[in-house]
Scaffold this active site. Structure first.
Site, PDB file in Angstrom:
ATOM      1  N   GLY A 239       0.766  -1.238   0.000  1.00  0.00           N
ATOM      2  CA  GLY A 239       0.000   0.000   0.000  1.00  0.00           C
ATOM      3  C   GLY A 239       0.790   1.278   0.000  1.00  0.00           C
ATOM      4  N   GLU A 273       4.119  -6.597   1.832  1.00  0.00           N
ATOM      5  CA  GLU A 273       3.659  -6.980   0.502  1.00  0.00           C
ATOM      6  C   GLU A 273       3.647  -5.784  -0.451  1.00  0.00           C
ATOM      7  OE1 GLU A 273       0.459 -10.294   2.245  1.00  0.00           O
ATOM      8  OE2 GLU A 273      -0.287  -8.420   1.396  1.00  0.00           O
ATOM      9  N   PRO A 274       4.785  -5.165  -0.685  1.00  0.00           N
ATOM     10  CA  PRO A 274       4.796  -3.992  -1.560  1.00  0.00           C
ATOM     11  C   PRO A 274       4.592  -4.378  -3.028  1.00  0.00           C
ATOM     12  CG  PRO A 274       7.043  -4.627  -1.058  1.00  0.00           C
ATOM     13  CD  PRO A 274       6.154  -5.539  -0.258  1.00  0.00           C
ATOM     14  N   GLY A 275       3.804  -3.621  -3.729  1.00  0.00           N
ATOM     15  CA  GLY A 275       3.617  -3.836  -5.162  1.00  0.00           C
ATOM     16  C   GLY A 275       3.983  -2.587  -5.939  1.00  0.00           C
ATOM     17  N   ARG A 312      -5.952   2.653 -15.643  1.00  0.00           N
ATOM     18  CA  ARG A 312      -6.014   3.441 -14.402  1.00  0.00           C
ATOM     19  C   ARG A 312      -6.688   4.809 -14.561  1.00  0.00           C
ATOM     20  NH1 ARG A 312      -2.261   5.074 -11.836  1.00  0.00           N
ATOM     21  NH2 ARG A 312      -3.067   4.642  -9.770  1.00  0.00           N
ATOM     22  N   TYR A 316      -9.878   4.862 -12.219  1.00  0.00           N
ATOM     23  CA  TYR A 316      -9.715   5.603 -10.962  1.00  0.00           C
ATOM     24  C   TYR A 316      -9.577   7.109 -11.169  1.00  0.00           C
ATOM     25  CZ  TYR A 316      -7.726   0.946  -9.712  1.00  0.00           C
ATOM     26  OH  TYR A 316      -7.477  -0.380  -9.536  1.00  0.00           O
ATOM     27  N   CYS A 342     -13.917   2.634 -28.401  1.00  0.00           N
ATOM     28  CA  CYS A 342     -15.239   3.250 -28.528  1.00  0.00           C
ATOM     29  C   CYS A 342     -15.916   3.425 -27.172  1.00  0.00           C
ATOM     30  CB  CYS A 342     -16.095   2.413 -29.459  1.00  0.00           C
ATOM     31  SG  CYS A 342     -15.239   2.072 -30.995  1.00  0.00           S
ATOM     32  N   GLU A 343     -15.328   4.247 -26.326  1.00  0.00           N
ATOM     33  CA  GLU A 343     -15.871   4.599 -25.014  1.00  0.00           C
ATOM     34  C   GLU A 343     -15.387   6.016 -24.722  1.00  0.00           C
ATOM     35  OE1 GLU A 343     -17.512   2.485 -22.784  1.00  0.00           O
ATOM     36  OE2 GLU A 343     -17.143   0.563 -23.786  1.00  0.00           O
ATOM     37  N   TYR A 371       0.119  -2.027 -12.136  1.00  0.00           N
ATOM     38  CA  TYR A 371      -1.300  -1.961 -12.513  1.00  0.00           C
ATOM     39  C   TYR A 371      -1.461  -1.374 -13.912  1.00  0.00           C
ATOM     40  CZ  TYR A 371      -1.345  -2.876  -7.563  1.00  0.00           C
ATOM     41  OH  TYR A 371      -1.088  -3.434  -6.339  1.00  0.00           O
TER      42      TYR A 371
HETATM   43  C1  LIG Z   1      -2.813  -5.265  -3.984  1.00  0.00           C
HETATM   44  C2  LIG Z   1      -2.310  -5.831  -2.719  1.00  0.00           C
HETATM   45  C3  LIG Z   1      -1.018  -5.522  -2.268  1.00  0.00           C
HETATM   46  C4  LIG Z   1      -0.108  -4.550  -2.980  1.00  0.00           C
HETATM   47  O1  LIG Z   1      -0.559  -3.259  -2.867  1.00  0.00           O
HETATM   48  P1  LIG Z   1       0.353  -2.028  -3.380  1.00  0.00           P
HETATM   49  O2  LIG Z   1      -0.470  -0.856  -3.125  1.00  0.00           O
HETATM   50  O3  LIG Z   1       0.602  -2.251  -4.819  1.00  0.00           O
HETATM   51  O4  LIG Z   1       1.605  -2.051  -2.578  1.00  0.00           O
HETATM   52  C5  LIG Z   1      -0.570  -6.151  -1.133  1.00  0.00           C
HETATM   53  N1  LIG Z   1      -1.349  -7.016  -0.444  1.00  0.00           N
HETATM   54  C6  LIG Z   1      -2.601  -7.321  -0.848  1.00  0.00           C
HETATM   55  C7  LIG Z   1      -3.394  -8.292  -0.064  1.00  0.00           C
HETATM   56  C8  LIG Z   1      -3.122  -6.745  -1.991  1.00  0.00           C
HETATM   57  O5  LIG Z   1      -4.358  -7.033  -2.377  1.00  0.00           O
END
Ligand SMILES: *Cc1c(COP(=O)(O)O)cnc(C)c1O
Length: 412
Positions: A239, A273-275, A312, A316, A342-343, A371
């Site tokens: 997050g 859990e960084p994404g 995105r 969003y 076509c949107e 994403y």
């Molecule tokens: C999407 C998600 C993440 C990653 O979130 P980021 O905002 O990309 O860091 C981590 N844990 C869970 C359970 C998620 O659904």
């Protein structure tokens, strides 16, 4: 910090020029920087070095095998949310003992697949799911390691579609139901409650909501210990936000320090859990301008990338910085950058000041590494884009552009 920079007015990804890549591989084109991915992972992971921890990259942010492999080689674990992501993680060489499985709707087949693989733990999101995991594990003669995803009812102050830890969200269990669930595990043979988990949302630009959630979880940890449960891990989810525009999210070092102060000395493995923070600014989308078009009310730049490539902005209302790939120094104009779909929701930017660009010229859409492709679709029967991973002078075709035959391959 990323490795997309101008040299004499032309944009480069590390040592490779974007126009050259576009000529060779076509557009729309995703380009990821290996050095940036490494740097981001390193910065994040080292922020927690004082703690027993595991950095489990969130596969859904960017699931390309080459990206997963690069991160796995740096020692990353993975956070998965489907059987497909488990398949990818294993193919990329991730150690099963470093995989955590999140998500509100794991199917029986997916639970079985994860138990066969031998993942680290399931983050369980409902009592019904707990009952199912117990049943499947028992039938296989296994014991599933589980933690519960707790919904701490904290406002992450981000876009509502990516807020996940408020009372009204579908995710996790409130404290009362979590307590019920933990107690239930004591009479179950197929599960062992070993963890606690939360993930309150994405693109957070302040540490406060994380600390608020952590405080609540640590309180609850005391309750669980009093029950005699052997809690071994605390998963704080992902997050952490990134700068797309003018946001000023905390640096991972600051984030790690603030959390570390609360966690130091506890007999818990901390999982993160960084994404987005790893992949977001490690990728760009290069696109060609097809046409410029002016109506009485607007100027449009019609480009060859669309909401199917990068959803995105449409989904969003997200901001992605857009710029010329080759700087011509022409005067700026207010434009909407739109795709061919076509949107009316098919846009990459609205009311943006951009130097005048001509048909055939290239634009770069920044912050497209997370994403971006992972949310791409084939809407309007558009082939999904090519993905490249640039590493210094080296160009790896991480995913070929789809062909028309790929589009219809599974149809009869
Ligand atoms: C999407 C998600 C993440 C990653 O979130 P980021 O905002 O990309 O860091 C981590 N844990 C869970 C359970 C998620 O659904």
């Amino acid at each position: 910090m990323h490795h997309f920079e101008y040299r004499d007015g032309t944009l480069y990804a590390e040592n490779v020029s974007i126009p050259e890549l576009a000529r060779e591989y076509g557009t729309p084109l995703y380009v990821y920087s290996a050095a940036t991915l490494r740097r981001h992972f390193q910065a994040f992971d080292s922020a927690f070095k004082g703690l027993d921890h595991m950095t489990c990259y969130s596969v859904k942010a960017n699931s390309n095998l080459s990206v997963l492999k690069l991160l796995a080689e740096m020692g990353a674990g993975m956070d998965i949310v489907s059987g497909g992501e488990l398949h990818r993680a294993i193919k990329a060489g991730v150690t099963p003992e470093k995989i955590v499985y999140s998500g509100v709707g794991k199917s029986e087949a997916e639970i079985r697949q994860a138990l066969e693989t031998g993942i680290y733990a399931f983050n369980v999101e409902s009592i019904a799911e707990l009952v199912k995991i117990n049943e499947v594990a028992e039938s296989m003669g296994k014991v599933a390691r589980v933690g519960f995803r707790i919904n701490p009812d904290v406002d992450p102050k981000t876009h509502p579609y990516i807020s996940t830890g408020m009372k009204k969200n579908k995710f996790g269990l409130d404290f009362e139901n979590s307590l019920r669930a933990y107690k239930m595990t004591r009479d179950m043979k197929g599960v062992e409650a070993v963890g606690m988990d939360c993930h309150i949302g994405s693109q957070l630009t302040s540490i406060d909501p994380f600390l608020e959630a952590l405080e609540k979880l640590l309180d609850f940890y005391g309750t669980l210990r009093d029950l005699g449960l052997d809690i071994q891990y605390l998963d704080l989810g992902g997050g952490l936000g990134i700068p797309y525009d003018a946001e000023e999210p905390p640096h991972p070092t600051e984030f790690g320090k603030a959390l570390g102060e609360k966690l130091i000395g506890l007999p818990l493995k901390v999982i993160l859990e960084p994404g987005r923070v790893i992949a977001g600014n490690a990728g760009i989308l290069a696109t060609e301008v097809l046409y410029a078009k002016s109506t009485p009310s607007k100027n449009f730049l019609i480009v060859d990338s669309a909401m199917n490539d990068l959803v995105r902005p449409s989904l969003y209302g997200s901001h992605h910085t857009i710029a010329e790939v080759v700087q011509h120094g022409r005067p700026a104009k207010m434009v909407d950058v739109v795709g061919p779909i076509c949107e009316s929701s098919d846009f990459l930017a609205r009311d943006r000041e951009l130097p005048e660009v001509m048909g055939g010229e290239l634009l770069v859409v920044y912050s497209a590494g997370a994403y971006g492709f992972s949310m791409a679709s084939n809407y309007n029967s558009r082939r999904r884009a090519c993905e490249l991973l640039v590493d210094g002078d080296k160009v790896i075709v991480a995913r070929k552009r789809e062909t028309y035959d790929d589009l219809i391959a599974n149809e009869i």
